[in-house]
Design a protein around this motif. Structure first.
Motif, short mmCIF file in Angstrom:
data_model
loop_
_atom_site.label_atom_id
_atom_site.label_comp_id
_atom_site.label_asym_id
_atom_site.label_seq_id
_atom_site.Cartn_x
_atom_site.Cartn_y
_atom_site.Cartn_z
N ILE A 48 -25.26 8.90 -2.53
CA ILE A 48 -25.58 7.54 -3.19
C ILE A 48 -27.08 7.98 -3.64
N SER A 49 -27.50 8.70 -3.37
CA SER A 49 -28.29 9.28 -3.77
C SER A 49 -27.93 10.46 -5.14
N LEU A 50 -29.62 9.88 -5.82
CA LEU A 50 -29.20 10.11 -7.84
C LEU A 50 -29.82 11.68 -7.48
N GLY A 51 -30.31 11.96 -6.72
CA GLY A 51 -31.09 13.51 -6.21
C GLY A 51 -29.72 14.53 -5.78
N ARG A 52 -28.89 14.05 -5.36
CA ARG A 52 -27.52 14.54 -5.31
C ARG A 52 -26.38 14.63 -6.13
N LEU A 53 -26.43 13.20 -6.66
CA LEU A 53 -25.18 13.24 -7.92
C LEU A 53 -25.39 14.45 -9.33
N LEU A 54 -26.46 14.62 -9.78
CA LEU A 54 -27.00 15.29 -10.56
C LEU A 54 -26.45 17.08 -11.05
N PRO A 55 -27.14 17.12 -9.88
CA PRO A 55 -27.24 18.61 -9.64
C PRO A 55 -25.86 19.15 -9.83
N GLN A 56 -25.11 18.08 -9.17
CA GLN A 56 -23.02 18.46 -9.19
C GLN A 56 -22.70 19.07 -10.45
N ILE A 57 -23.41 18.13 -11.49
CA ILE A 57 -23.28 18.14 -13.08
C ILE A 57 -22.85 19.86 -13.34
N SER A 58 -23.96 20.52 -12.94
CA SER A 58 -24.17 21.77 -13.05
C SER A 58 -23.28 23.08 -12.72
N TYR A 59 -22.31 22.58 -11.64
CA TYR A 59 -21.35 23.56 -11.72
C TYR A 59 -19.92 23.38 -12.29
N TYR A 60 -20.08 22.08 -12.68
CA TYR A 60 -18.80 22.10 -13.36
C TYR A 60 -18.81 22.33 -14.70
N ALA A 61 -20.24 22.24 -15.53
CA ALA A 61 -20.77 23.07 -17.01
C ALA A 61 -20.86 24.15 -16.82
N HIS A 62 -21.31 24.31 -15.72
CA HIS A 62 -21.07 25.98 -15.65
C HIS A 62 -19.22 26.74 -16.07
N ALA A 63 -18.71 26.54 -14.76
CA ALA A 63 -17.28 26.28 -15.18
C ALA A 63 -16.72 25.89 -16.29
N ALA A 64 -16.92 25.00 -16.84
CA ALA A 64 -16.43 24.54 -18.35
C ALA A 64 -16.58 26.17 -19.04
N LEU A 65 -17.86 25.99 -19.24
CA LEU A 65 -18.54 27.25 -20.60
C LEU A 65 -18.19 28.44 -20.24
N GLY A 66 -18.55 28.65 -19.29
CA GLY A 66 -17.79 29.87 -18.54
C GLY A 66 -15.86 30.35 -19.84
#
Length: 443
Positions: free
Chosen positions: A214-232
């Motif tokens: 429920i914390s926005l501080g938990r949700l936002l960083p999780q976007i990063s590893y999907y971006a990392h995998a998809a970009l790679g």
């Protein structure tokens, strides 16, 4: 940037304040007011998870209280690049998110949240991070905040409904961390946490923060590893990567939806639920009908009322449009067992029960003729679930060093009835840090 409440009855506030608050004053969940748009070329020169995460998250924090701290937070908490490895053939992959200190994907977001809250000003009283867990969240949050000055952690978990090694982890920290085993299921734990987080009078006595999804501080960083995998994958193949994500409370899956919404090269997203089939039923066309969670082998997904569905509805108010974003399928315990055995026999990979849900759904997609490159999201190390995994594969699962160290420590958790007043008493009595009892663990 500001964040608004999904329920629309609380004022929009800066992102940093939303992270500190956890839950909005009206009981809603915070979402950023807009979503920055990217193209793959915007990440040229950024290869590591920390570098990609910083570029991705900067627009949310620009001009805010955490802007100057963000580079250091990303460098520290997104330091482990999650491997995208082959999963049996050239079109199937496994995204391993379990290489952090507690061997679960929650380590990334919990560390990021602790970095944010540590960088923000606080009052004279310690801030108590109140977290409900169905297995992995609690240990990740405890590890991120353990012995951090100015913080306490209270973990609520359903007694007897987490794996033995998960339970041992939850009670193994001591110091500023207390574990409370609740007489109920995960949804009961989540309700207790939400009720207290919305109690402004009690929060004046005991300052509270949230570390659930429920914390926005938990949700936002999780976007990063999907971006990392998809970009790679995009850089290597020029094609979009599709994902199959095991899901319970929907935070991890929502992060993938948001990465795609922000322009990252992500194709289809399929959700894999266990026998708690609320989401598969909705995405198949039924009304959303939350219900009490039932116990399964994939215990961290035993959620009957996923909190982040409220965020999905806010982003896609039209149910028909929402159903176009995702597909979802349920997986039984028998199918989980079969997928674990099949993964080793056919793909040479040992997987946990949650990852097995996603592997089963991928096999179904392939059997129906689904093409493209697909990544199964591996959310936890299989060594956390030896009682389930080892009999199916006929051999021990090697234990990561960080998990072995936790299992070697004594563990203790206090019983708690499913009652808000009992939780208040427990938090008030836990004003001073406690040390773990010298017991063998919670089993």
């Amino acid at each position: 940037m500001k964040a608004y409440s999904t329920r629309g009855q609380a004022p929009a506030i800066p992102i940093a304040e939303a992270i500190a608050a956890g839950l909005a004053a009206d009981g809603g969940l915070y979402l950023p007011e807009h979503w920055p748009q990217f193209k793959p070329a915007d990440f040229d020169g950024a290869g590591t998870l920390a570098e990609i995460g910083l570029r991705l998250l900067q627009p949310f924090f620009e001009g805010g209280a955490l802007e100057t701290a963000l580079p250091g937070i990303c460098e520290r908490t997104l330091a482990i690049d999650p491997p995208l490895v082959a999963f049996g053939n050239k079109s199937d992959f496994l995204l391993e998110l379990f290489h952090g200190p507690t061997a679960a994907f929650k380590d990334y977001a919990a560390g990021f949240l602790s970095g944010c809250l540590s960088a923000l000003p606080r009052g004279e009283k310690d801030l108590t991070i109140l977290v409900a867990t169905s297995g992995d969240t609690g240990a990740a949050v405890a590890a991120a905040f353990h012995n951090l000055p100015g913080f306490r952690v209270a973990i609520l978990y359903p007694d007897g409904r987490v794996a033995p090694r998960q339970a041992h982890q939850l009670g193994s920290f001591g110091g500023n961390v207390c574990a409370l085993r609740v007489d109920g299921n995960f949804d009961d734990c989540q309700r207790l946490a939400k009720t207290l987080l919305a109690d402004t009078e009690f929060r004046r006595r005991v300052p509270l923060g949230s570390a659930n999804s429920i914390s926005l501080g938990r949700l936002l960083p999780q976007i990063s590893y999907y971006a990392h995998a998809a970009l790679g994958h995009w850089r290597n193949s020029g094609t979009k990567l599709n994902f199959v994500i095991p899901t319970g409370n929907l935070g991890n899956a929502l992060a993938c939806v948001l990465a795609r919404r922000m322009g990252l090269p992500i194709g289809e997203i399929a959700l894999a639920s266990n026998a708690n089939s609320v989401l598969p039923e909705f995405f198949a066309g039924a009304d959303y009908a939350p219900r009490p969670g039932i116990a399964t082998l994939a215990n961290a997904m035993d959620v009957g009322a996923p909190s982040n569905f409220e965020r999905l509805q806010a982003l896609y108010p039209d149910p028909a449009e929402l159903r176009q974003q995702l597909r979802a399928e349920a997986v039984s315990d028998a199918q989980i067992r079969a997928a674990i055995a099949r993964s080793l026999a056919q793909r040479g990979q040992i997987i946990c029960p949650h990852t097995a849900c996603a592997a089963e759904v991928l096999d179904r997609l392939r059997a129906r003729g689904e093409s493209g490159d697909w990544a199964v999201v591996a959310t936890a190390h299989p060594a956390k679930f030896p009682d389930v995994v080892e009999p199916l594969i006929g051999r021990p699962v090697p234990v990561p060093a960080s998990l072995a160290a936790m299992l070697a420590r004594p563990s203790h958790a206090d019983p708690l009835p499913d009652a808000v007043e009992a939780l208040k008493v427990a938090l008030l009595s836990n004003a001073k840090p406690q040390k773990p009892a010298l017991s063998a663990g919670d089993g």
